[in-house]
Design an enzyme around this catalytic site. Structure first.
Site, PDB file in Angstrom:
ATOM      1  CB  THR A 274      -7.724 -26.642 -52.758  1.00 26.66           C
ATOM      2  OG1 THR A 274      -7.385 -25.129 -53.401  1.00 26.66           O
ATOM      3  CG2 THR A 274      -5.829 -27.156 -52.256  1.00 26.66           C
ATOM      4  CD  GLU A 275      -8.307 -32.672 -56.823  1.00 27.35           C
ATOM      5  OE1 GLU A 275      -7.712 -33.179 -57.145  1.00 27.35           O
ATOM      6  OE2 GLU A 275      -9.279 -32.104 -57.876  1.00 27.35           O
ATOM      7  CB  THR A 278      -4.169 -30.935 -57.026  1.00 30.00           C
ATOM      8  OG1 THR A 278      -3.508 -32.502 -57.348  1.00 30.00           O
ATOM      9  CG2 THR A 278      -3.824 -29.790 -57.731  1.00 30.00           C
ATOM     10  CB  SER A 280       0.159 -24.131 -56.279  1.00 24.80           C
ATOM     11  OG  SER A 280       0.590 -23.651 -55.213  1.00 24.80           O
ATOM     12  NE  ARG A 412      -5.443 -14.772 -57.615  1.00 25.58           N
ATOM     13  CZ  ARG A 412      -5.073 -15.169 -58.269  1.00 25.58           C
ATOM     14  NH1 ARG A 412      -5.270 -14.410 -59.865  1.00 25.58           N
ATOM     15  NH2 ARG A 412      -5.018 -16.998 -58.316  1.00 25.58           N
ATOM     16  NE  ARG A 437       1.226  -1.444 -20.822  1.00 23.40           N
ATOM     17  CZ  ARG A 437       0.953  -1.762 -19.412  1.00 23.40           C
ATOM     18  NH1 ARG A 437       0.054  -2.181 -19.319  1.00 23.40           N
ATOM     19  NH2 ARG A 437       2.048  -3.130 -19.072  1.00 23.40           N
ATOM     20  CG  HIS A 507      -1.610  -4.276 -28.698  1.00 21.74           C
ATOM     21  ND1 HIS A 507      -1.297  -3.762 -29.675  1.00 21.74           N
ATOM     22  CD2 HIS A 507      -2.923  -4.229 -27.793  1.00 21.74           C
ATOM     23  CE1 HIS A 507      -3.044  -3.683 -29.881  1.00 21.74           C
ATOM     24  NE2 HIS A 507      -3.985  -3.596 -28.656  1.00 21.74           N
ATOM     25  CD  GLU A 532      -9.022 -14.865 -53.177  1.00 22.90           C
ATOM     26  OE1 GLU A 532      -8.411 -14.203 -52.261  1.00 22.90           O
ATOM     27  OE2 GLU A 532      -9.942 -14.814 -53.621  1.00 22.90           O
TER      28      GLU A 532
END
Ligand SMILES: Cc1cc2nc3c(=O)[nH]c(=O)nc-3n(C[C@H](O)[C@H](O)[C@H](O)COP(=O)(O)OP(=O)(O)OC[C@H]3O[C@@H](n4cnc5c(N)ncnc54)[C@H](O)[C@@H]3O)c2cc1C
Length: 550
Positions: A274-275, A278, A280, A412, A437, A507, A532
């Site tokens: 990745t950049e 850039t 995907s 992946r 709880r 919670h 990914e």
């Protein structure tokens, strides 16, 4: 406790869902001209990709329930999960088709004979009845959500036991501290994981690895990720990706040089694709590598910016995708993959200065979760690597995109395991909390709605897990597949987001407190559908393309 007709009911539902889906995929192939016109039908293509993934998950869970019976370890709760999940998937598919009849193009007669059939609809109503989910939920509370999923295969089961012991003993006690202080993964964890062989699970024995296979890799990943996604489970993603790329495209000398130290955990790896501008659109990567020579050594000078390179500080080598052909029009064909050595740094910022003048600067971007490895923005300026660091050497020039994608398929699959492990942590925490709880004079787990929620969380987790295991087995049989691991990553990641968020609600206010692990699980899970291949890209460019091309 559960209906003995469940297995028949499940196969009736799944048979109908598969037939309707196949008709929709057939129609989709025509609409998209065999996948070539997906961009003109993105919304519909995304619906198809997701529906196909859900049906595949339902089939994987049903196959698991059946396999348990065949092995003499049939289990009523698993049967109920398989039925309930298949029913929800079928119900959603029917409503999608009904809601978008023209887009889906499923003939009336096909719909009427499948998901619209009275018997199928009756089976769907029975299997997804809230009472089924509540019954599953009560079992989840009783067992505190423990993952004792039966695994067909001694190696994987032994691997799970030893990974669980290690993760509970060494990782779990420090996971919260690492997250809250944004610390780096301690060297002690890296060393222990190296001793256990976790960095070489996919490296063949001939190159110093374990050659354990993908299923064992996934179940180990799950256990590590249950203890901590960032401080353990994700450490093996990067070596997995580089390993697969080297095995596919490296020269023999490169495999012998890099794989043994990667397998031994002597070389930590970062993946740099990745950049800043850039993501995907990987084919548009701009970071340049220019041919040249330094002190008589032929090689490449790397110049440009990279973004989100996880573990780049501590890493000893970066697998870097760079443009070796300056002509941007060449797109993916102008990219090559490099193994770029660098010094290891413990902090959030670093600079490497080469004797020949090249520099690499890195600065970590602060994130709400996924802490422990840190993700860096990088700036390369005439950073030199010798020619034999280009994977495949001269023959690898222009093959970087394909090698990177081969690596991503493995990543992946591993992420399917990471996501399932993280969802498992949330389920265990939520089941324990529901038992302890008390409100309105009773444990909150006594309330119907809590049981229903926990039952659904456990069922979806089981489906994502079995889809991932099925993908691992498929990849053991054929390393070149891409559809199955992509589906596993897509679905297990969504399940992790859903299970952690439902767990947080269970919670109440304490789910928002940093002292409770569930708050960490929620922010950790959010990254899973992003990296990914961010979710829409995975759906459109990998899953839909693969399904509609046929
Ligand atoms: C914590 C973290 C760790 C990471 N680690 C790494 C790493 O180690 N190495 C690495 O290389 N990268 C890493 N990444 C980067 C990650 O892989 C990218 O963020 C991801 O691929 C998406 O790229 P992007 O962020 O540029 O998003 P973009 O490509 O800009 O996409 C943003 C959105 O635009 C839309 N979109 C884009 N294109 C299309 C299209 N054709 N059709 C329809 N919609 C579209 C989608 O909705 C998409 O979600 C990491 C990211 C994070 C957050």
């Amino acid at each position: 406790m559960l209906d003995a007709r469940m297995a028949d009911q499940t196969s009736t539902i799944l048979g109908a869902a598969r037939a309707a889906l196949d008709a929709a995929l057939d129609a989709g192939r025509k609409t998209t001209r065999q996948g070539k016109a997906i961009d003109e039908h993105q919304v519909h293509a995304e619906r198809l990709a997701y529906a196909a993934t859900e049906v595949a998950a339902a089939e994987a869970l049903a196959a698991y329930a059946r396999a348990r019976h065949e092995a003499g370890v049939g289990d009523a709760v698993t049967d109920a999960m398989a039925g309930a999940f298949a029913a929800e998937v079928a119900d959603r598919l029917r409503s999608r088709i009904e809601g978008h009849r023209e887009d889906f193009g499923v003939p009336d007669a096909v719909l009427a004979a499948t998901l619209g059939d009275a018997g199928v609809r009756q089976a769907v109503r029975a299997a997804q009845h809230e009472g089924c989910f509540r019954e599953i939920g009560r079992e989840v509370i009783r067992t505190r959500g423990a993952n004792n999923a039966w695994i067909d295969g001694d190696v994987a089961e032994m691997a799970r036991d030893s990974a669980r012991q290690f993760a509970r003993r060494e990782v779990a006690p420090i996971a919260e501290r690492i997250h809250r202080h944004d610390d780096l993964v301690p060297e002690s964890i890296i060393r222990s994981m190296a001793e256990l062989g976790y960095f070489g699970m996919s490296v063949p024995e001939a190159y110093g690895g374990q050659g354990m296979g993908n299923l064992a890799m996934v179940v180990i990943t799950e256990e590590l990720s249950t203890a901590s996604l960032a401080a353990a489970g994700s450490l093996i993603t990067r070596p997995e990706i580089l390993t697969k790329a080297l095995l596919k495209g490296g020269t023999e000398a490169q495999k012998r040089r890099w794989l043994p130290p990667v397998a031994a955990g002597e070389l930590m790896v970062g993946i740099s694709v990745t950049e800043p501008d850039t993501g995907s659109d990987v084919a548009s990567v701009r970071c340049r590598a220019e041919k040249g020579e330094q002190a008589g050594t032929p090689g490449w000078f790397i110049t440009g910016a990279k973004a989100w390179c996880t573990f780049a500080g501590r890493a000893d080598v970066l697998a870097l995708l760079a443009r070796t052909d300056p002509d941007l029009e060449r797109g993916a064909k102008g990219l090559s993959l490099f193994v770029v050595p660098k010094d290891a740094f413990p902090g959030h910022e670093f600079e490497v200065k080469q004797p020949g003048g090249g520099t690499l600067h890195g600065k970590a971007d602060a994130t709400p979760g996924y802490r422990g490895m840190h993700s860096f923005t990088l700036a390369f300026d005439r950073y030199f690597v010798p020619a034999d660091h280009l994977i495949g050497e001269a023959a690898g020039e222009g093959r970087g995109f394909a090698l990177q994608m081969a690596g991503f398929a493995a990543g992946r699959l591993q992420t399917g395991g990471r996501a399932s492990g993280l969802a498992q942590a949330a389920l265990e925490a939520s089941a324990a909390y529901a038992a302890e709880r008390k409100q309105f004079g009773r444990p909150i787990g006594d309330f119907q709605l809590t049981q229903y929620k926990l039952g659904r969380m456990a069922t979806y987790l089981a489906a994502g897990r079995q889809l991932t295991y099925a993908a691992a087995r498929a990849m053991d049989a054929d390393e070149t597949i891409t559809l199955e691991p992509s589906m596993a990553k897509l679905y297990a990641s969504d399940v992790a987001v859903m299970v952690t968020q439902e767990g947080q609600l269970l919670h109440g206010g304490w789910g928002y407190a940093e002292e409770f692990a569930i708050s960490r699980h929620v922010v950790d899970a959010l990254v899973l559908p992003i990296f990914e291949g961010v979710k829409p890209i995975l759906e459109l460019k990998v899953i839909a393309r693969s399904l509609l091309a046929g």
